[in-house]
Design a protein around this motif. Sequence first.
Motif, PDB file in Angstrom:
ATOM      1  N   ALA A  98       9.663   8.121  -6.108  1.00 35.25           N
ATOM      2  CA  ALA A  98      10.559   8.658  -5.077  1.00 35.25           C
ATOM      3  C   ALA A  98       9.973   8.496  -3.675  1.00 35.25           C
ATOM      4  O   ALA A  98      10.703   8.371  -2.705  1.00 35.25           O
ATOM      5  N   LEU A  99       8.656   8.487  -3.592  1.00 36.87           N
ATOM      6  CA  LEU A  99       7.991   8.371  -2.285  1.00 36.87           C
ATOM      7  C   LEU A  99       7.728   6.924  -1.877  1.00 36.87           C
ATOM      8  O   LEU A  99       7.132   6.674  -0.838  1.00 36.87           O
ATOM      9  N   GLU A 100       8.201   5.977  -2.700  1.00 35.80           N
ATOM     10  CA  GLU A 100       7.886   4.569  -2.443  1.00 35.80           C
ATOM     11  C   GLU A 100       8.599   3.975  -1.228  1.00 35.80           C
ATOM     12  O   GLU A 100       8.339   2.830  -0.875  1.00 35.80           O
ATOM     13  N   PHE A 101       9.487   4.754  -0.584  1.00 30.10           N
ATOM     14  CA  PHE A 101      10.108   4.258   0.657  1.00 30.10           C
ATOM     15  C   PHE A 101       9.048   4.100   1.743  1.00 30.10           C
ATOM     16  O   PHE A 101       9.235   3.397   2.729  1.00 30.10           O
ATOM     17  N   ASN A 102       7.903   4.792   1.549  1.00 32.47           N
ATOM     18  CA  ASN A 102       6.771   4.640   2.457  1.00 32.47           C
ATOM     19  C   ASN A 102       5.539   4.335   1.609  1.00 32.47           C
ATOM     20  O   ASN A 102       5.050   5.203   0.883  1.00 32.47           O
ATOM     21  N   LYS A 103       5.061   3.082   1.701  1.00 34.67           N
ATOM     22  CA  LYS A 103       3.983   2.615   0.828  1.00 34.67           C
ATOM     23  C   LYS A 103       2.717   3.470   0.970  1.00 34.67           C
ATOM     24  O   LYS A 103       2.100   3.852  -0.025  1.00 34.67           O
ATOM     25  N   ILE A 104       2.363   3.795   2.208  1.00 37.34           N
ATOM     26  CA  ILE A 104       1.129   4.556   2.452  1.00 37.34           C
ATOM     27  C   ILE A 104       1.239   5.966   1.863  1.00 37.34           C
ATOM     28  O   ILE A 104       0.301   6.461   1.241  1.00 37.34           O
ATOM     29  N   LEU A 105       2.423   6.574   2.032  1.00 43.00           N
ATOM     30  CA  LEU A 105       2.645   7.919   1.483  1.00 43.00           C
ATOM     31  C   LEU A 105       2.540   7.902  -0.042  1.00 43.00           C
ATOM     32  O   LEU A 105       1.926   8.786  -0.642  1.00 43.00           O
ATOM     33  N   ALA A 106       3.120   6.864  -0.658  1.00 40.49           N
ATOM     34  CA  ALA A 106       3.083   6.747  -2.128  1.00 40.49           C
ATOM     35  C   ALA A 106       1.644   6.562  -2.616  1.00 40.49           C
ATOM     36  O   ALA A 106       1.224   7.196  -3.589  1.00 40.49           O
ATOM     37  N   ILE A 107       0.877   5.714  -1.916  1.00 41.04           N
ATOM     38  CA  ILE A 107      -0.524   5.482  -2.301  1.00 41.04           C
ATOM     39  C   ILE A 107      -1.344   6.760  -2.104  1.00 41.04           C
ATOM     40  O   ILE A 107      -2.139   7.148  -2.964  1.00 41.04           O
ATOM     41  N   LEU A 108      -1.120   7.423  -0.960  1.00 37.09           N
ATOM     42  CA  LEU A 108      -1.833   8.679  -0.672  1.00 37.09           C
ATOM     43  C   LEU A 108      -1.555   9.714  -1.751  1.00 37.09           C
ATOM     44  O   LEU A 108      -2.476  10.371  -2.246  1.00 37.09           O
TER      45      LEU A 108
END
Lengths: 181, 213
Positions: free
Chosen positions: A103-113
Motif C-alpha cells: 500500500a505504501l509503494e506509491f512512494n519507494k523510499i517510504l515503502a523501503i523505510l
Amino acid sequence: MSDRAWLFVYLGAVVILGFVHNEWIMFTCIIITVALGGGARFKIFTKALFVIALFNISISLSYIIYSFFVDVDIFALVLINLRAFAITLLTFTLVRRINLHKALEFNKILAILYGFTYAQIMLLKNMLYNYYDGLKSRGTTLKTSITKKQLQPLLTTLFGTMLHKSSEQSMGLCSRGLIDD
Amino acid sequence: MHIPDGFISPQTYIPAIAISASLLALAYKKIELDAEKIPLVAGVSAISFVMMLIAIPFPGGTTMHLSGVAIISLLFGPWIAFGSISLVLLIQALLFGEGGITSYPINIIAMAFVGSFSSFWFYRFFSSRSKNIAIFMAGWSSIFFPAIIIAVVLGIQPLVASVDETPLYFPFGLSVTIPSVVIPHIFIAIIEGLVTLSSVKFLRTQFRSVFGE
C-alpha cells in the motif's frame, strides 16, 4: 481493489468519522467494519477493545464522577467512546486485510523505510525478549523491569546489532541499485 | 503519552496534519535520504521502538518505559531523531494501537519534534556548564515539554468542538488536563533524564568511533 486504494478509502473513512456526531451512524460503521474483518473479526474486535479500554475507561469514569458535581450531558461519552472504538477497529481491520508494504509503494523510499524498520523491529524485539528470558532464567530480574547494570550491556547489544544491520542493508541497497546515489 | 483515536477534533488534527507534513518534508530533506541514510533511519526507528519496550523500575514498585527520544537526538542529531520517531509512532498507531491515526500528527509534533529538538537545544544550552547536567536536562525536557503540548491539545478540545457546552471529543478542559498530565510527567521526566545520562555516556564510550564528539 488494490491495497493502495483500500488505504485511501480507510483514510477517507477516518476523516469522515471525525465529522460524524451521530451514535447510530457510528454503530453502523462498527457493524460494517466487523463484517469486513473476515475470519479474524473476533480477534480484531477484542484487540481494538483491549487497546482503547484503559484510556477510555479512565476518561469515562472521571467524567461520570465529574457529572455528580457539574451538570453535564453524560451521553456525550457514548459518542466519544463509539468514535474511538470505530476508528481503532477500522485501523486494525485495514492492517489485517491489506499488505501495508504494498500500500505504501506509491512512494519507494517510504515503502523501503517501512520494510527495513519493521524487519529491524522484529529482530531487536526478539533480542530484547530473549535477553529478558535469559535474565529470568538466572533469577536476576525484578518482575519485568531492568536495572542500570542490566540496561548497559543490553543497549550495547541493541545498538551494535542495529549499526551492523544498517551498514549491511546500506551495502545491499547500493549493490542492487535500488536507490540512485 | 500517546493520544488515542477519537479524542481529537478535525479542527485540531487537520491543521496539525499540515504542520507535521511540512516538518516531515523538511526533516527528510535535511537528512538527505540515500542508500546510507535510509537503513540508518530505519535502524534508529527500530531502536527507539524497542527502547520503548524496556521497563525501568519506578519508585513505589511500578515501572515506566524509556522513550529514548533524547538518547537518539543526542547520538544521531535532532532531525534523524524526529524522522525516526515519527516512523515509530506510525508503526505503533497502525500495528499496535498505541496512539491513534487521527492523533498521529499531534503525537509527532509533541513527542517526535518537540521531544527531539527540546532535548537537543537543552543539551546545547547546558553543555558549556556541565556535560552531565546537559545530558540529564536533555532527557528531562524530552518528556516534560511534549507532556505540556499533549495536555494543552487535549484541554482545548471542549473549547474548539462542543455543542451547547456538550463536548464532542475529549471532555475535560485545561484546568483538568494541565495538572493531570503534566504533574506525573515531571517525575517521569526526572527518571528519563537519569536514564538518558547513564545511556548516552555509556554508549558514547562503547561506540566511540561512531558517537564520539
